[in-house]
Design a protein around this motif. Structure first.
Motif, mmCIF file in Angstrom:
data_model
loop_
_atom_site.group_PDB
_atom_site.id
_atom_site.type_symbol
_atom_site.label_atom_id
_atom_site.label_comp_id
_atom_site.label_asym_id
_atom_site.label_seq_id
_atom_site.Cartn_x
_atom_site.Cartn_y
_atom_site.Cartn_z
ATOM 1 N N VAL A 128 52.581 66.688 82.928
ATOM 2 C CA VAL A 128 51.876 66.005 84.019
ATOM 3 C C VAL A 128 52.580 64.673 84.237
ATOM 4 O O VAL A 128 52.773 63.907 83.288
ATOM 5 N N TYR A 131 52.216 58.810 86.937
ATOM 6 C CA TYR A 131 52.405 58.246 88.270
ATOM 7 C C TYR A 131 52.506 56.727 88.216
ATOM 8 O O TYR A 131 51.871 56.064 87.404
ATOM 9 N N LYS A 138 47.013 55.282 93.355
ATOM 10 C CA LYS A 138 47.348 55.934 92.093
ATOM 11 C C LYS A 138 48.815 56.345 92.016
ATOM 12 O O LYS A 138 49.436 56.238 90.963
ATOM 13 N N SER A 149 46.344 64.017 98.121
ATOM 14 C CA SER A 149 46.168 64.197 96.680
ATOM 15 C C SER A 149 47.108 63.278 95.922
ATOM 16 O O SER A 149 48.109 62.794 96.463
ATOM 17 N N VAL A 150 46.800 63.059 94.668
ATOM 18 C CA VAL A 150 47.644 62.208 93.849
ATOM 19 C C VAL A 150 48.975 62.880 93.551
ATOM 20 O O VAL A 150 50.006 62.213 93.380
ATOM 21 N N ALA A 151 49.003 64.215 93.516
ATOM 22 C CA ALA A 151 50.227 64.967 93.267
ATOM 23 C C ALA A 151 50.957 65.225 94.574
ATOM 24 O O ALA A 151 50.346 65.256 95.646
ATOM 25 N N TYR A 220 48.803 71.209 88.059
ATOM 26 C CA TYR A 220 49.068 70.863 89.458
ATOM 27 C C TYR A 220 47.879 71.249 90.344
ATOM 28 O O TYR A 220 47.483 70.490 91.226
ATOM 29 N N GLN A 223 45.101 68.729 90.298
ATOM 30 C CA GLN A 223 45.360 67.472 90.989
ATOM 31 C C GLN A 223 45.473 67.630 92.505
ATOM 32 O O GLN A 223 45.589 66.638 93.212
ATOM 33 N N THR A 224 45.475 68.851 92.983
ATOM 34 C CA THR A 224 45.545 69.081 94.426
ATOM 35 C C THR A 224 44.327 69.852 94.940
ATOM 36 O O THR A 224 44.332 70.328 96.078
ATOM 37 N N GLN A 245 40.955 64.481 93.363
ATOM 38 C CA GLN A 245 41.789 63.418 92.818
ATOM 39 C C GLN A 245 42.596 62.826 93.987
ATOM 40 O O GLN A 245 43.790 63.069 94.123
ATOM 41 N N ASN A 247 44.398 59.996 96.390
ATOM 42 C CA ASN A 247 45.408 59.022 95.981
ATOM 43 C C ASN A 247 45.051 57.583 96.311
ATOM 44 O O ASN A 247 45.521 56.665 95.662
#
Length: 347
Positions: A128, A131, A138, A149-151, A220, A223-224, A245, A247
């Motif tokens: 992971v 970030y 984030k 998303s953060v990813a 993944y 996080q999405t 999650q 961003n």
């Protein structure tokens, strides 16, 4: 252009080597760029102020000689010579800045693409990403939004060139490369067992396999994943979803619009939002007044937070510069009037 882009990329990375945070590095980088461009900004603002002052006289000439274009051009030239105004004084400095600004955008895009590819490879290795954030954001390489998303988004990977993937792949250790290949082999049935980033066509064939593997990885997917009940929010012409999650908090896009609106009020000549001149549509000024703030919101909402941070910082610096430049020239303009009044009193 690539030489300037590479030079600016090197400057950002040099600042990062000292600050160790790309968010604050971008802020400092923007301050440096605006400082370098300050003489051009001052020259441009001076030209715009001069144009604003003689605009009523130009309008009067346009009305008086509306049916005699040759005479109108002659009288306008005489007025500009009398007032010592060069028509290029307002726009030429802006044109000189354009290559630098485009190169700056390119430099930030280069860094963002490389960081996103690093994050993707970290997922593909079974880990992971750690970030890099900035205040409330984030992952600075994703948009500051509840709708991001953060990813890294799977669709956004298509905009990254094969040369970036090749560059990051080349600096990875053989052990890490083997982990990526093993992961792809486990998650993609028709995976050929090799990664080829040598050309755009080869990468185009490989990208769907990378996207398919990412989509199947629990880390993944977590996080999405959209927030339950907010998977499909209809906004008339398009739909969005809020991520569990997410961003960011939409602060940078809001600041971008607000700072652009403030800049329009402080320096309307720079955005075309000044009162309409003779022959100009009456509603053009109002259109430009609200177009640029809305455009700023859209651009920063669909770009990574690093770019949005640059945009907001640049707007705030430009607004502050316009305010103080205008304040200085306003005082300069009052000096002759004050001297004339004082001389008249003495006499």
């Amino acid at each position: 252009m690539s030489a300037i882009t590479n030079a600016l990329t090197g400057v950002i990375q040099w600042i990062y080597s000292i600050i160790h945070n790309h968010g604050w590095s971008i802020v400092i980088f923007t301050l440096l760029i605006r400082a370098v461009l300050m003489p051009l900004d001052i020259s441009s603002r001076k030209g715009m102020r001069k144009m604003s002052k003689i605009q009523p006289q130009l309008n009067a000439l346009q009305k008086k000689y509306a049916n005699d274009k040759a005479k109108l051009q002659q009288k306008q030239s005489e007025l500009m010579r009398k007032e010592r105004y060069n028509p290029l004084s307002g726009c030429l400095p802006l044109l000189i800045q354009m290559p630098i600004l485009f190169a700056m955008f390119g430099a930030m895009r280069v860094i963002a693409n490389e960081q996103v590819v690093h994050q993707v490879f970290t997922f593909l290795k079974g880990g992971v990403p750690s970030y890099e954030g900035w205040l409330w954001v984030k992952n600075i390489w994703m948009a500051d939004s509840l709708f991001a998303s953060v990813a890294p988004d799977l669709n956004s990977l298509q905009a990254i060139g094969h040369d970036v993937w090749q560059k990051i792949w080349a600096v990875m250790s053989q052990a890490d490369q083997q982990l990526v290949i093993q992961s792809l082999s486990q998650h993609v049935q028709d995976f050929a067992g090799a990664l080829d980033f040598s050309s755009a066509d080869a990468f185009k064939a490989l990208l769907p396999q990378i996207q398919a593997a990412l989509a199947q990885m629990p880390a993944y997917a977590a996080q999405t994943a959209p927030m339950p009940g907010f998977e499909n929010i209809n906004l008339i012409i398009f739909s969005v979803k809020v991520f569990a999650q997410y961003n960011g908090l939409l602060i940078l896009p809001v600041l971008a619009g607000a700072s652009q609106l403030l800049m329009t009020k402080v320096n309307p000549q720079a955005t075309g939002a000044q009162p309409a001149a003779a022959g100009q549509p009456a509603g053009m000024g109002n259109f430009m007044k609200y177009f640029f703030p809305l455009f700023s919101v859209y651009i920063t909402l669909t770009s990574n937070a690093g770019f949005a941070l640059y945009w907001v910082t640049s707007n705030l610096i430009a607004t502050a510069m316009s305010y103080f430049i205008n304040l200085y020239y306003d005082k300069q303009d009052k000096l002759p009037a004050a001297n004339e009044l004082q001389e008249g009193t003495v006499k």
